[in-house]
Design a protein around this motif. Structure first.
Motif, PDB file in Angstrom:
ATOM      1  N   UNK A 210       8.987   1.608  -2.187  1.00  0.00           N
ATOM      2  CA  UNK A 210       8.190   0.768  -1.288  1.00  0.00           C
ATOM      3  C   UNK A 210       9.140  -0.032  -0.404  1.00  0.00           C
ATOM      4  N   UNK A 211       9.086   0.122   0.896  1.00  0.00           N
ATOM      5  CA  UNK A 211      10.087  -0.513   1.773  1.00  0.00           C
ATOM      6  C   UNK A 211      10.008  -2.031   1.843  1.00  0.00           C
ATOM      7  N   UNK A 212       8.895  -2.623   1.370  1.00  0.00           N
ATOM      8  CA  UNK A 212       8.766  -4.074   1.420  1.00  0.00           C
ATOM      9  C   UNK A 212       9.230  -4.747   0.135  1.00  0.00           C
ATOM     10  N   UNK A 213       9.747  -3.973  -0.815  1.00  0.00           N
ATOM     11  CA  UNK A 213      10.001  -4.500  -2.159  1.00  0.00           C
ATOM     12  C   UNK A 213      11.404  -5.049  -2.374  1.00  0.00           C
ATOM     13  N   UNK A 214      12.336  -4.797  -1.486  1.00  0.00           N
ATOM     14  CA  UNK A 214      13.746  -4.963  -1.840  1.00  0.00           C
ATOM     15  C   UNK A 214      14.186  -6.410  -2.008  1.00  0.00           C
ATOM     16  N   UNK A 215      13.680  -7.337  -1.195  1.00  0.00           N
ATOM     17  CA  UNK A 215      14.059  -8.742  -1.404  1.00  0.00           C
ATOM     18  C   UNK A 215      13.530  -9.240  -2.746  1.00  0.00           C
ATOM     19  N   UNK A 216      12.330  -8.806  -3.114  1.00  0.00           N
ATOM     20  CA  UNK A 216      11.737  -9.235  -4.389  1.00  0.00           C
ATOM     21  C   UNK A 216      12.489  -8.638  -5.570  1.00  0.00           C
ATOM     22  N   UNK A 217      12.785  -7.342  -5.486  1.00  0.00           N
ATOM     23  CA  UNK A 217      13.501  -6.691  -6.575  1.00  0.00           C
ATOM     24  C   UNK A 217      14.875  -7.326  -6.756  1.00  0.00           C
ATOM     25  N   UNK A 218      15.552  -7.593  -5.657  1.00  0.00           N
ATOM     26  CA  UNK A 218      16.895  -8.188  -5.722  1.00  0.00           C
ATOM     27  C   UNK A 218      16.856  -9.536  -6.436  1.00  0.00           C
ATOM     28  N   UNK A 219      15.911 -10.366  -6.057  1.00  0.00           N
ATOM     29  CA  UNK A 219      15.841 -11.693  -6.686  1.00  0.00           C
ATOM     30  C   UNK A 219      15.428 -11.602  -8.150  1.00  0.00           C
ATOM     31  N   UNK A 220      14.381 -10.857  -8.422  1.00  0.00           N
ATOM     32  CA  UNK A 220      13.832 -10.822  -9.785  1.00  0.00           C
ATOM     33  C   UNK A 220      14.792 -10.162 -10.766  1.00  0.00           C
ATOM     34  N   UNK A 221      15.499  -9.147 -10.327  1.00  0.00           N
ATOM     35  CA  UNK A 221      16.459  -8.488 -11.224  1.00  0.00           C
ATOM     36  C   UNK A 221      17.681  -9.366 -11.479  1.00  0.00           C
TER      37      UNK A 221
END
Length: 261
Positions: A210-221
C-alpha cells in the motif's frame, strides 16, 4: 535546470504563496510542538526530572513524530498536493497556462517540484518546532534546566530523510489524481479512503504494497509496540519505486489528455 523550467518554477512558487496549502504547511509543522509546549507548561512540576534524563532528546523526538507519521504527513500530503494541483482549475486558468511557450514536461514537473519543496519546508519547520518545544519550557519555568546530553543530529537527519522518502508515493499519486479531476473533493476523498484503508491494513502481512503506508510502518516498527506486520521488503525502496511509477504514469496521463483545461 533550463531557463524555462526555472521561470516556471518561480511562477508556481508565487502561486502557492497565496494558497491555503502554504498556510497548511506552517500550521501542520508547528501544531504538535505547540501542543507539547502547552502540555509541559501545564505539568511544569514534572519538568525538572524530565529534562534531567539522558535520553531527553530521543524521547521528545519519538513523541513528536507519532502524530506526524500517522496523521500530518499522510493527510497533509493529500491536502497540500491537491490544493497545489487544483490551482488552475479553481481559477479557470489551464487554457492560459497551456498557451505559454512551455513544454508539457516543464509544466508538469515544475508544479510537482513545488509540492516537493513544500514538503521539505514542512520538515524544516517541524524540526525547528521540535527544538523550540524543548527550549521554551526552561525559559518560562524557573528551576528547569536545559536538556541534558547532545542533540543526536545524525539520527535525526537520517529519520528526516527516511520519512521524506516514505512520503513521496503519497505526493506522486495525489498529484496524478488531482490533475485529472476538476472537482477538489474527488482526489481528497480518494486520498482519505486510501489513508483510512491503510490504517486498517497495518497488521496485514502485505501492508508494504500500500503506497500510503510507509510513514506509518516506519514509525510503528521503530518506536511503537502497536500491532503492525514487519514488512518483508525494504519499504524505502518500495516508496522510491512507487514514486517513480506514479510520476511517470501521471505525466503520461497529463501529456495525453485531450482536454487541456
Amino acid at each position: 535546470m533550463s531557463p524555462a523550467f526555472f521561470f516556471s518554477l518561480q511562477s508556481e512558487w508565487l502561486k502557492q504563496r497565496k494558497s491555503l496549502a502554504s498556510w497548511m504547511v506552517v500550521v501542520g509543522a508547528f501544531f504538535t510542538p505547540a501542543i507539547v509546549v502547552v502540555a509541559r507548561l501545564l505539568q511544569h512540576e514534572a519538568l525538572p526530572a524530565l529534562y534531567a534524563k539522558e535520553d531527553f532528546w530521543s524521547g521528545l523526538w519519538k513523541s513528536s513524530w507519532e502524530s506526524a507519521a500517522i496523521f500530518f504527513l499522510p493527510m497533509g500530503g493529500i491536502l497540500a498536493t491537491t490544493l497545489i494541483a487544483q490551482i488552475e482549475y479553481k481559477n479557470n486558468a489551464w487554457k492560459l497556462v497551456h498557451a505559454l511557450p512551455l513544454s508539457l514536461a516543464t509544466l508538469y514537473f515544475s508544479k510537482l517540484a513545488i509540492v516537493l519543496l513544500m514538503l521539505g519546508q514542512f520538515f524544516v519547520l517541524f524540526n525547528v518546532g521540535i527544538y523550540l518545544s524543548a527550549v521554551i519550557p526552561p525559559l518560562l519555568v524557573p528551576g528547569v534546566p536545559f536538556p541534558k546530553g547532545p542533540v543526536p543530529l545524525a539520527r535525526f537527519l537520517w529519520d528526516n530523510g527516511v520519512f521524506f522518502l516514505d512520503c513521496l508515493p503519497i505526493v506522486a499519486l495525489q498529484y496524478a489524481i488531482s490533475l485529472r479531476s476538476r472537482n477538489f473533493l474527488t482526489p481528497v476523498g480518494i486520498g482519505f479512503m486510501l489513508w483510512v484503508g491503510t490504517l486498517a491494513a497495518l497488521s496485514w502481512r502485505w501492508n508494504f504494497v500500500i503506497p500510503y503506508a510507509y510513514t506509518m510502518i516506519e514509525y510503528l516498527c521503530a518506536w511503537s509496540s502497536a500491532k503492525v506486520a514487519t514488512p518483508a521488503v525494504d519499504i524505502h525502496l518500495m516508496a522510491l519505486g512507487y514514486f517513480l511509477l506514479f510520476t511517470l504514469v501521471g505525466y503520461a496521463l497529463f501529456a495525453t489528455r485531450k482536454e487541456k483545461g
